[in-house]
Design a protein around this motif. Sequence first.
Motif, PDB file in Angstrom:
ATOM      1  N   ASN A  26       0.789  -1.293   0.125  1.00 31.19           N
ATOM      2  CA  ASN A  26      -0.061   0.002   0.073  1.00 31.19           C
ATOM      3  C   ASN A  26       0.968   1.325   0.135  1.00 31.19           C
ATOM      4  OD1 ASN A  26      -2.285  -1.460  -0.029  1.00 31.19           O
ATOM      5  ND2 ASN A  26      -2.196  -1.813   2.388  1.00 31.19           N
ATOM      6  N   GLN A  27       1.901   1.130  -0.707  1.00 32.96           N
ATOM      7  CA  GLN A  27       2.884   2.338  -0.636  1.00 32.96           C
ATOM      8  C   GLN A  27       2.377   3.346  -1.881  1.00 32.96           C
ATOM      9  OE1 GLN A  27       6.694   0.674  -1.966  1.00 32.96           O
ATOM     10  NE2 GLN A  27       7.835   1.951  -0.535  1.00 32.96           N
ATOM     11  N   THR A  28       2.283   4.292  -1.457  1.00 35.23           N
ATOM     12  CA  THR A  28       1.974   5.451  -2.551  1.00 35.23           C
ATOM     13  C   THR A  28       3.475   6.229  -3.081  1.00 35.23           C
ATOM     14  OG1 THR A  28       1.914   7.511  -1.072  1.00 35.23           O
ATOM     15  CG2 THR A  28      -0.230   6.276  -1.219  1.00 35.23           C
ATOM     16  N   ARG A  71      -2.106  10.036  -3.763  1.00 36.20           N
ATOM     17  CA  ARG A  71      -3.163   9.071  -4.080  1.00 36.20           C
ATOM     18  C   ARG A  71      -2.984   7.859  -5.076  1.00 36.20           C
ATOM     19  NH1 ARG A  71      -8.414  10.856  -2.149  1.00 36.20           N
ATOM     20  NH2 ARG A  71      -8.966   8.943  -2.524  1.00 36.20           N
ATOM     21  N   HIS A  73      -1.008   4.656  -5.921  1.00 31.58           N
ATOM     22  CA  HIS A  73      -0.268   3.706  -5.392  1.00 31.58           C
ATOM     23  C   HIS A  73       0.529   2.970  -6.334  1.00 31.58           C
ATOM     24  CE1 HIS A  73      -2.468   2.589  -1.560  1.00 31.58           C
ATOM     25  NE2 HIS A  73      -3.304   3.441  -2.217  1.00 31.58           N
ATOM     26  N   SER A  75       1.785   0.072  -6.650  1.00 25.46           N
ATOM     27  CA  SER A  75       1.530  -1.116  -7.439  1.00 25.46           C
ATOM     28  C   SER A  75       0.733  -0.842  -8.462  1.00 25.46           C
ATOM     29  CB  SER A  75       0.573  -2.033  -6.386  1.00 25.46           C
ATOM     30  OG  SER A  75      -0.554  -1.280  -5.986  1.00 25.46           O
ATOM     31  N   LYS A  76       0.022   0.408  -8.711  1.00 27.02           N
ATOM     32  CA  LYS A  76      -0.805   0.574  -9.959  1.00 27.02           C
ATOM     33  C   LYS A  76       0.171   1.119 -11.153  1.00 27.02           C
ATOM     34  CE  LYS A  76      -4.837  -0.246  -8.038  1.00 27.02           C
ATOM     35  NZ  LYS A  76      -5.338   0.422  -7.069  1.00 27.02           N
TER      36      LYS A  76
END
Length: 240
Positions: A26-28, A71, A73, A75-76
Amino acid sequence: MSSPTLTVEIRRSSGPVRYEIPARENQTVLDVVTEVQRRHAPDLAYRFACRVGVCGSCAMMVNGVPRWTCRTHVSKVAEGGGLTIEPLRNLPVIRDLVCDMTRFFEKWADRDAGAGAVFQGSATRDDPLPAIDPEDPARARANAGIECINCAVCYAACDVVAWDDGYLGPAALNRAWTLVNDVRAANSGAVKARAQAAGGCGSCHSHGACVEACPVGLNPTRSIAGLKRRSLAELFGLAG
Ligand code: FES
């Protein structure tokens, strides 16, 4: 077992620098920049304030795309386990990831150099509060563009801004359209005239990059199209 790492390349004023930091759940992207600054580069300059998508100050280019980093992430957006982070496009850099926003806000608010799209009320504090019908079509048009957080992500995404510094850009014109539709605004006519002048709505090529990039889901292209339609209606004497 070694923990997974994330490779981050930050385009600093001195040139690109690579950092390895732990990859976390959950790292931004803003978390990543903060970790780099806290553990590896205390002199790294960047901006943020709210960390929850309200203030609009944390926008940067992430793997070539402008984004609100608090906002977004990792991972995205990480490509091949890595990130490239740069200052926003289309704005002068002050240092590292910090841009000079003067021109952006000048185009938005200045009455001589921009759209002058700042609300000026038509009532005094002694007047009764006017009833505003939220279903009124003009109010609905204003509401559709009102939640802009001034992050300049659309400005960085816009190719017309990139090649024409005289173009006001999506955020300023979106704001102008909200005022044009706001019956309480005493300056809506003047704002409209500036938004329709050289460098205004007529310069937009309707590519829609601003719509794709806007983190809060606004549609500046639609607002600009509204200004264009209003110009045509006025030209043919059809404006109501
Ligand atoms: Fe405020 Fe990202 S820090 S919007």
